[in-house]
Design an enzyme around this catalytic site. Structure first.
Site, PDB file in Angstrom:
ATOM      1  N   HIS A 190       0.776   4.496   4.388  1.00 50.74           N
ATOM      2  CA  HIS A 190       0.090   5.206   3.305  1.00 50.74           C
ATOM      3  C   HIS A 190       0.598   6.639   3.198  1.00 50.74           C
ATOM      4  CE1 HIS A 190      -3.681   2.393   3.793  1.00 50.74           C
ATOM      5  NE2 HIS A 190      -2.578   1.744   3.444  1.00 50.74           N
ATOM      6  N   SER A 213       0.815  -1.218   0.000  1.00 50.47           N
ATOM      7  CA  SER A 213       0.000   0.000   0.000  1.00 50.47           C
ATOM      8  C   SER A 213       0.847   1.267   0.000  1.00 50.47           C
ATOM      9  CB  SER A 213      -0.939   0.005   1.210  1.00 50.47           C
ATOM     10  OG  SER A 213      -1.826  -1.081   1.158  1.00 50.47           O
TER      11      SER A 213
END
Length: 324
Positions: free
Chosen positions: A233, A181
């Site tokens: 993230h 991610s």
């Protein structure tokens, strides 16, 4: 904990003017198209690593911490841990830790810095893997076609590294983190900075940037749920955003159309603001990496100087507990 998958979307193509903003960026006359091979290779590598994860996990032999039977037992040693232990259909946390999951204690006290990179190739489960690989397919293929494997590969790896560093700084003890991610958010960040860097060559700018910002905001909002590593993230996005200014600048002033004109008639290849953004982004990236790495390997806790930062990773509600 494992990073969750990232949401996707497609930026609408701009009409008119000979220029457009597609999912990967600018499409102008005479623009070179690269054959995308790196992104498919990364996808195959992540799938292969997950197969190795399940082989090493061997649920029937090692059992489960919750005492339940393995899921999909017909797969024998490739069967999944019980859903109460891993609802995403994958291995145990001990297997992930053994294979290179992000672990603050091992990075800082056992000098296993390689985990800052190895963790981005691991996935907590089959669902996690499928969502991330579909995201990479939709985002990465078009970007690689537009900019080539060298630049997109650099953004992918460095964004993953940046996400891992920020995650390790803030999550510290009692957590492990895996997943692609961080690199995926880096690609999204580079798309945004590429749009800003090459602003003058795009038509329909407002629609492109609003759509892209919506996709980014939605995915960051998902990251405040429990068991999702939103620091990976954020770190990946910030790294990719700065790298986009450095690596994805495009010639301005209709350079592609006028490249055959005499030397005296050729306009400048890049605008002044592009040079400024390039220098500022490079300085911020280098300073950010140096400070973060020094803090990490000195054992500093990022939350000590930012007590509210924990809410960037998880917001507690009556429905869930962020400490679980």
């Amino acid at each position: 904990m494992a990073s969750n998958g990232d949401g996707k979307g497609r930026v609408a193509a701009a009409a008119g003017g000979g220029y457009g903003y597609g999912y990967g960026g600018y499409e102008g006359p005479g623009e070179r198209k690269w054959w995308p091979w790196l992104v498919p290779t990364v996808i195959v590598a992540c799938i292969a690593v997950f197969v190795v994860e399940m082989y090493e996990n061997n649920c029937p032999k090692h059992g489960s911490t919750v005492g339940d039977g393995c899921v999909a037992g017909f797969l024998r040693r490739f069967s999944f841990q019980p859903l109460r232990e891993n609802p995403l259909l994958g291995p145990s946390s001990s297997t992930l830790e053994k294979m290179g999951a992000l672990d603050w204690n091992k990075i800082v006290h056992q000098h296993q810095g390689w985990r800052l990179i190895s963790c981005i190739w691991l996935h907590v489960g089959l669902i996690h893997l499928v969502v991330n690989m579909l995201s990479l397919l939709f985002i990465g293929i078009r970007l690689e076609q537009q900019f080539g494997f060298v630049r997109i590969g650099a953004i992918y790896l460095l964004s993953g590294f940046g996400g891992s560093v920020l995650s390790a700084l803030f999550l510290r003890n009692n957590y492990i983190s895996v997943g692609a991610s961080g690199p995926l958010f880096g690609l999204l960040g580079s798309m945004l900075s590429e749009l800003l860097m090459n602003w003058t060559i795009y038509s329909n700018k407002a629609a492109a940037i609003i759509t892209l910002l919506f996709i980014i905001a939605l995915n960051l909002a998902i990251g405040i749920l429990p068991h999702v590593d939103n620091f990976a993230h954020i770190g990946g996005f910030a790294t990719g955003f700065l790298l986009g200014f450095i690596l994805l600048a495009r010639p301005q002033f209709g350079w592609m159309e006028h490249r055959e004109l005499p030397q005296t008639s050729q306009p400048p290849k890049y605008k002044a603001y592009q040079y400024v953004l390039w220098v500022v982004a490079l300085v911020l990236l280098l300073v950010g990496f140096v400070i973060s790495l020094v803090m990490l390997f000195k054992g500093k806790n990022g939350s000590d100087g930012c007590h509210w930062c924990r809410y960037l990773n998880c917001v507690p509600t009556s429905k869930w507990n962020c400490n679980s």
